[in-house]
Design an enzyme around this catalytic site. Structure first.
Site, PDB file in Angstrom:
ATOM      1  N   ARG A  37       0.886  -1.026   0.070  1.00  0.00           N
ATOM      2  CA  ARG A  37      -0.016  -0.113   0.068  1.00  0.00           C
ATOM      3  C   ARG A  37       0.833   1.184  -0.006  1.00  0.00           C
ATOM      4  O   ARG A  37       0.500   2.151  -0.571  1.00  0.00           O
ATOM      5  CB  ARG A  37      -1.132   0.011   1.159  1.00  0.00           C
ATOM      6  CG  ARG A  37      -1.972  -0.916   1.089  1.00  0.00           C
ATOM      7  CD  ARG A  37      -3.004  -1.047   2.241  1.00  0.00           C
ATOM      8  NE  ARG A  37      -4.336  -1.789   1.861  1.00  0.00           N
ATOM      9  CZ  ARG A  37      -5.175  -2.044   2.658  1.00  0.00           C
ATOM     10  NH1 ARG A  37      -5.136  -2.030   3.871  1.00  0.00           N
ATOM     11  NH2 ARG A  37      -6.398  -2.807   2.439  1.00  0.00           N
ATOM     12  N   LYS A 195     -13.490 -12.152   7.835  1.00  0.00           N
ATOM     13  CA  LYS A 195     -14.507 -11.179   8.102  1.00  0.00           C
ATOM     14  C   LYS A 195     -15.866 -11.781   7.651  1.00  0.00           C
ATOM     15  O   LYS A 195     -16.433 -11.423   6.593  1.00  0.00           O
ATOM     16  CB  LYS A 195     -14.356  -9.732   7.680  1.00  0.00           C
ATOM     17  CG  LYS A 195     -13.549  -8.847   8.692  1.00  0.00           C
ATOM     18  CD  LYS A 195     -13.056  -7.468   7.760  1.00  0.00           C
ATOM     19  CE  LYS A 195     -11.789  -7.941   7.026  1.00  0.00           C
ATOM     20  NZ  LYS A 195     -11.530  -6.737   6.344  1.00  0.00           N
ATOM     21  N   GLY A 352      -6.456  -6.436   1.431  1.00  0.00           N
ATOM     22  CA  GLY A 352      -5.011  -6.234   2.161  1.00  0.00           C
ATOM     23  C   GLY A 352      -4.425  -7.562   2.621  1.00  0.00           C
ATOM     24  O   GLY A 352      -3.517  -7.554   2.318  1.00  0.00           O
ATOM     25  N   GLY A 376     -12.610  -4.538   1.295  1.00  0.00           N
ATOM     26  CA  GLY A 376     -14.198  -4.233   1.354  1.00  0.00           C
ATOM     27  C   GLY A 376     -14.664  -3.122   0.664  1.00  0.00           C
ATOM     28  O   GLY A 376     -15.433  -3.270  -0.086  1.00  0.00           O
TER      29      GLY A 376
END
Ligand code: ADP
Ligand code: MG
Length: 398
Positions: A37, A195, A352, A376
């Site tokens: 990133r 998640k 990520g 997301g």
């Protein structure tokens, strides 16, 4: 679809640009374990510097509880950013005044050290955004990983000053658009990660669009449990049983192949050194009884998933297949990554941890069609949700 570009901000020479990036990198102590990133933020910073602007880079890191926490300091990122840019990067606290900023590049401390950044109260967010806005002249938003968040630095800040999208957001949208507009078929989506509830939601939106949905990672256990299988201490979200059952039924109605694992790597405990063994997906407690925990898809499943991926023309993958951080449980993720590099078409990695996983496993970035910096955000985009952080930059969801 008219994302405002940096050019719309006019001549930037001598100005101070507030640049929202997503520098939320994985850390081991103060060592960055995947700097993807940070690398992805470089082209926009260079472009702004070449245009003669000073740049105040802003980001969040992890989930501190709205207060300073040294564990979540962006200090290691400032060091890495300076190395990659080849110029000094000053590191400043959130309350630094504009007059205290030096020319060149500054990185502000973790935005989430201030509770107003992610406050549910629009007024609190606006107040924080106004304080941030006072440090510069214009805003460039380039944190693709956070565009689905209605947070002060993502949403209110872009409205407080003239604002535009950076190069990373533009590049990400370009690829995601190709996944949504007219994806070449067969179109396969691979979902994993931890998640669970985050991702169950997008299955809804994807079911009508895809030919195959492959389910791995922590969420697979909610599916297995909903089918009546015992799963030991594996990840479970019981409240999602009904939803999961509905997906299974809907997939069948629509003729979508929803592929669940047939074998699992069960471990004695959640640990890199745990004893582990492969068992069929309907007999998980044969391995370590009710104490066992599923940490990866098994080799048979990995081979099935890989074959489905290789036979597709478009593949989107989000979420590691297992706890890849422990080498003993990284093989499922490795197999999926390997197959994705062999896709004759567009193979996209999103998320990520997924991006970190493929790099940690030794794959080169350019082996894939695209590695997205946002999990997301890319999922919600594919879902057709209006993303607040893009809307404020002029984007209209088709
Ligand atoms: P991404 O960041 O790519 O969107 P997530 O954040 O959803 O992915 O999930 C990544 C995490 O999921 C990894 O840290 C990995 O260890 C975890 N994970 C994958 N499979 C399992 C599992 N079976 N049990 C527990 N955690 C898992
Ligand atoms: Mg993640």
């Amino acid at each position: 679809m008219t994302l405002r570009t940096i050019e719309t901000l006019g001549d930037l020479a001598g100005t101070t640009v507030l640049l929202r990036c997503d520098l939320n990198v994985p850390l081991d102590g103060d060592r960055i374990t995947d700097d993807g990133r940070v690398r992805a933020s470089i082209p926009t910073i260079r472009k702004l510097r070449d245009a003669g602007a000073s740049v105040v880079v802003m980001s969040h890191l992890g989930r501190p509880e709205g207060a300073p926490d040294p564990k979540y300091s962006l200090a290691p990122v400032a060091t890495r950013l300076a190395e990659l840019l080849g110029e000094p990067v000053a590191f400043a606290p959130l309350d630094v005044a504009r007059s205290e900023l030096s020319d060149g590049v500054t990185l502000l401390e973790n935005l989430r050290f201030d509770p107003r950044e992610a406050s549910k109260e629009a007024g609190e967010r606006a107040a924080f955004a106004a304080e941030l806005a006072a440090k510069g002249d214009v805003v460039v938003s380039d944190g693709f990983g956070v565009v689905h968040r209605e947070q002060a630095s993502v949403y209110e800040l872009a409205q407080a000053l003239p604002s535009a999208a950076g190069l990373l957001i533009a590049a990400e949208l370009d690829v995601l658009d190709r996944l949504t507009a007219t994806p070449a078929k067969p179109y396969t989506v691979v979902l994993g990660g931890s998640k669970v509830s985050d991702k169950l939601g997008v299955i809804d939106a994807l079911l009508p669009k895809v030919d195959r949905l492959l389910i791995g990672g922590g969420m697979l256990f909610t599916f297995l449990a909903a089918q009546g299988h015992r799963i030991g201490k594996s990840l479970l979200e019981e409240s999602q049983f009904d939803t999961v059952k509905r997906y299974l039924a809907e997939a069948q109605e629509r003729g979508v192949e929803l592929v669940l694992p047939t074998d699992i790597v069960m471990a004695s405990t959640f640990s890199p050194e745990a004893e582990h063994t492969v068992v069929p997906a309907d007999r998980l407690e044969d391995a370590f009884g009710p104490e066992g925990i599923g940490l990866d898809i098994g080799p048979e499943t990995a081979a099935t998933f890989a074959a489905h991926i290789r036979a597709s023309k478009t593949v989107f993958w989000n979420g590691p297949m297992g706890v890849f951080e422990f080498p003993a449980f990284a093989e499922g993720t490795r197999a999926v990554a390997q197959a994705l590099t062999e896709v004759d078409g567009l193979g996209v990695v999103g998320g990520g941890d997924s991006a970190a996983a493929v790099r940690a496993l030794g794959f080169a970035d350019d082996a894939f069609g695209h590695i997205s910096t946002g999990g997301g955000a890319s999922l919600e985009f594919l879902e057709g949700t209006t993303l607040p952080g893009l809307e404020v930059l002029g984007w209209q969801t088709p």
